[in-house]
Design a protein around this motif. Structure first.
Motif, short mmCIF file in Angstrom:
data_model
loop_
_atom_site.label_atom_id
_atom_site.label_comp_id
_atom_site.label_asym_id
_atom_site.label_seq_id
_atom_site.Cartn_x
_atom_site.Cartn_y
_atom_site.Cartn_z
N GLY A 13 0.78 -1.23 0.00
CA GLY A 13 0.00 0.00 0.00
C GLY A 13 0.81 1.27 0.00
O GLY A 13 0.84 1.98 -0.99
N SER A 14 1.49 1.56 1.10
CA SER A 14 2.06 2.89 1.20
C SER A 14 3.00 2.99 2.40
O SER A 14 2.84 2.26 3.38
CB SER A 14 0.92 3.89 1.38
N PHE A 15 3.98 3.89 2.31
CA PHE A 15 4.71 4.28 3.52
C PHE A 15 3.75 5.08 4.39
O PHE A 15 2.79 5.66 3.90
CB PHE A 15 5.90 5.19 3.18
N HIS A 16 4.04 5.13 5.68
CA HIS A 16 3.23 5.98 6.55
C HIS A 16 4.04 7.19 6.99
O HIS A 16 5.25 7.28 6.75
CB HIS A 16 2.61 5.18 7.70
N LEU A 21 8.69 10.89 8.27
CA LEU A 21 9.28 11.91 9.15
C LEU A 21 10.43 11.34 9.98
O LEU A 21 11.40 12.04 10.26
CB LEU A 21 8.21 12.51 10.07
N GLY A 22 10.32 10.06 10.37
CA GLY A 22 11.36 9.46 11.20
C GLY A 22 12.60 9.10 10.42
O GLY A 22 13.71 9.13 10.96
N ALA A 23 12.45 8.76 9.14
CA ALA A 23 13.60 8.23 8.40
C ALA A 23 13.79 8.88 7.02
O ALA A 23 14.78 9.56 6.78
CB ALA A 23 13.47 6.71 8.27
N VAL A 24 12.84 8.67 6.13
CA VAL A 24 13.06 9.00 4.71
C VAL A 24 13.40 10.48 4.50
O VAL A 24 14.24 10.82 3.67
CB VAL A 24 11.82 8.59 3.87
N LEU A 61 6.85 -0.30 -5.73
CA LEU A 61 6.11 0.81 -5.11
C LEU A 61 6.96 1.54 -4.07
O LEU A 61 6.95 2.77 -3.99
CB LEU A 61 4.83 0.25 -4.45
N ALA A 62 7.73 0.78 -3.30
CA ALA A 62 8.61 1.41 -2.29
C ALA A 62 9.66 2.27 -2.98
O ALA A 62 9.91 3.41 -2.57
CB ALA A 62 9.26 0.34 -1.42
N ALA A 63 10.28 1.74 -4.03
CA ALA A 63 11.30 2.51 -4.75
C ALA A 63 10.68 3.78 -5.34
O ALA A 63 11.28 4.86 -5.26
CB ALA A 63 11.94 1.65 -5.83
N ASN A 208 -1.34 7.06 5.93
CA ASN A 208 -0.64 6.48 4.78
C ASN A 208 -0.41 7.58 3.77
O ASN A 208 -1.34 8.30 3.39
CB ASN A 208 -1.48 5.37 4.15
N LEU A 209 0.83 7.69 3.27
CA LEU A 209 1.14 8.81 2.39
C LEU A 209 0.37 8.74 1.07
O LEU A 209 0.17 9.76 0.43
CB LEU A 209 2.64 8.88 2.11
N LEU A 210 -0.03 7.54 0.67
CA LEU A 210 -0.71 7.42 -0.62
C LEU A 210 -2.23 7.37 -0.50
O LEU A 210 -2.93 7.19 -1.49
CB LEU A 210 -0.18 6.20 -1.39
N ASP A 211 -2.74 7.56 0.71
CA ASP A 211 -4.19 7.65 0.88
C ASP A 211 -4.73 8.83 0.06
O ASP A 211 -4.03 9.80 -0.19
CB ASP A 211 -4.55 7.94 2.35
N ASP A 212 -6.02 8.74 -0.27
CA ASP A 212 -6.71 9.88 -0.83
C ASP A 212 -6.54 11.08 0.13
O ASP A 212 -6.79 10.95 1.33
CB ASP A 212 -8.20 9.48 -0.96
N PRO A 213 -6.08 12.24 -0.37
CA PRO A 213 -5.84 13.39 0.51
C PRO A 213 -7.05 13.76 1.38
O PRO A 213 -6.88 14.23 2.50
CB PRO A 213 -5.50 14.53 -0.47
#
Ligand code: AQP
Length: 332
Positions: A13-16, A21-24, A61-63, A208-213
């Motif tokens: 699905g998606s990164f959260h 904020l913690g890593a990427v 998807l992660a990449a 989830n970052l890819l959720d509908d805004p």
């Protein structure tokens, strides 16, 4: 320059927001100042059961999300862990240097295996931190940008690097954790005493970052705060509000003190409405960029292939030193 290495799981699905904020977010900044290696850790993903087709899709998807977040293949080495077989090879040596009791003290394993039922947890889940040790040491990383939940694994990495060096001679750089205090732990929006996490959070507590805004905005607006009305950063007394201030401050660049002042006397409603907007402004282009990378899998795969080639050059050299030090007979 100093070297950094870190990895992220190919989650369905998606990164959260905690991952970001913690890593990427730190990964993106560090590619400007460091020799940076970042990977999608598919070997770690299979410590719990995965559907093969989904794993493949989630790895791409992660990449795509990492590129959308701002990683630049010209400035960092981005690759997939399984493309570099040295990870599994060095992990075996590290497994043999780790005490069973030592591995048993890893709190993440205790938490995760308790959830699955101890008998159903795989041996791979148990040795996950030791694979992570190999991930880091292969690249002679000086610093490892991660969230607070990974601190104990970096400690283990330091112990094993020192143990190997002490027993076989100086081979590995002893790495330091790179954990930013402010964003080390992003909390669940509904239960601000636990970290935001893909496995422990309820859907409403997890961004989830890819959720509908629109969904994202709704989750922010229904975040749990407290019965008081004062917007003040106080993680002990006001964990919900403090978490929102951390998120707001990091995404907008405004200092927490400025935000406290801005919302003085205005209450939580105004804070949440504005934060929802900040969040929507962040996730909307992020989703679009992710989709662009997904729409062009050939380019994506070629970025990953080039990354793997660069990563392998470094990993192979470290592994061959480690093999020689351990006493393995050279193949020719
Ligand atoms: N809530 C968080 N706050 C700050 N940093 C976090 N990280 C994860 N959650 C938070 C950091 O994200 C990086 C990548 O994590 P991962 O893909 O290795 O997955 P994880 O730690 O297993 O992520 P979750 O959501 O916490 O998964 P579960 O629920 O399975 O445990 C890491 O640097 C991590 O610190």
């Amino acid at each position: 320059s100093l070297r950094v290495l870190s990895g992220i799981q190919p989650t369905a699905g998606s990164f959260h927001l905690g991952n970001y904020l913690g890593a990427v977010r730190q990964w993106v900044a560090l590619q400007e100042t460091h020799d940076a290696f970042y990977m999608v850790v598919d070997l770690h993903a299979i410590t719990i059961p995965q559907d093969p087709a989904e794993l493949r899709a989630n790895t791409r998807l992660a990449a795509a999300q990492l590129l959308a977040a701002g990683l630049d293949p010209e400035r960092c080495t981005l690759f997939v862990q399984s493309h570099v077989p040295e990870h599994a090879q060095l992990a075996w040596i590290m497994n043999c240097l780790t005490g069973f009791g030592e591995a048993s003290r890893m709190t993440q394993f205790k938490d995760k295996s308790a959830k699955q039922g101890a008998d159903r947890a795989s041996v791979g889940l148990f040795t996950y931190p030791i694979l992570q040790v190999a991930d880091i040491l292969l690249y002679q990383a000086n610093e490892v940008p991660v969230g607070e939940d990974q601190r104990q694994h970096i400690e283990l990495t330091r112990d094993l690097a020192e143990r190997f060096n002490g027993r076989f001679g100086d081979t590995f750089t002893v790495p330091r954790p790179y954990i930013l205090k402010e964003t080390a732990k992003i909390y669940d929006l509904q239960e601000p005493s636990i970290k935001m996490s893909k496995s422990a959070s309820t859907p409403k507590g997890l961004i989830n970052l890819l959720d509908d805004p629109k969904t994202t905005a709704k989750k922010v607006k229904s975040a749990v705060t407290d019965t008081d009305t004062v917007v003040r950063y106080d993680p002990e007394g006001k964990p919900g509000v403090s978490n929102l201030l951390t998120i707001y401050s990091t995404l907008s660049g405004a200092a927490v003190a400025e935000l406290e002042e801005k919302y003085a006397g205005k209450g939580y409603g105004a804070l949440k409405t504005d934060l929802a907007e900040v969040m929507v402004d962040f996730v909307t282009p992020f989703r679009e960029r992710t989709q662009q990378y997904l729409d062009d899998p050939e380019t994506l795969d070629s970025i990953l292939a080039k990354g793997a080639e660069k990563a392998r050059a470094v990993a192979a050299e470290t592994l061959s030193q480690a093999y020689a030090r351990v006493g393995f007979l050279p193949a020719k």
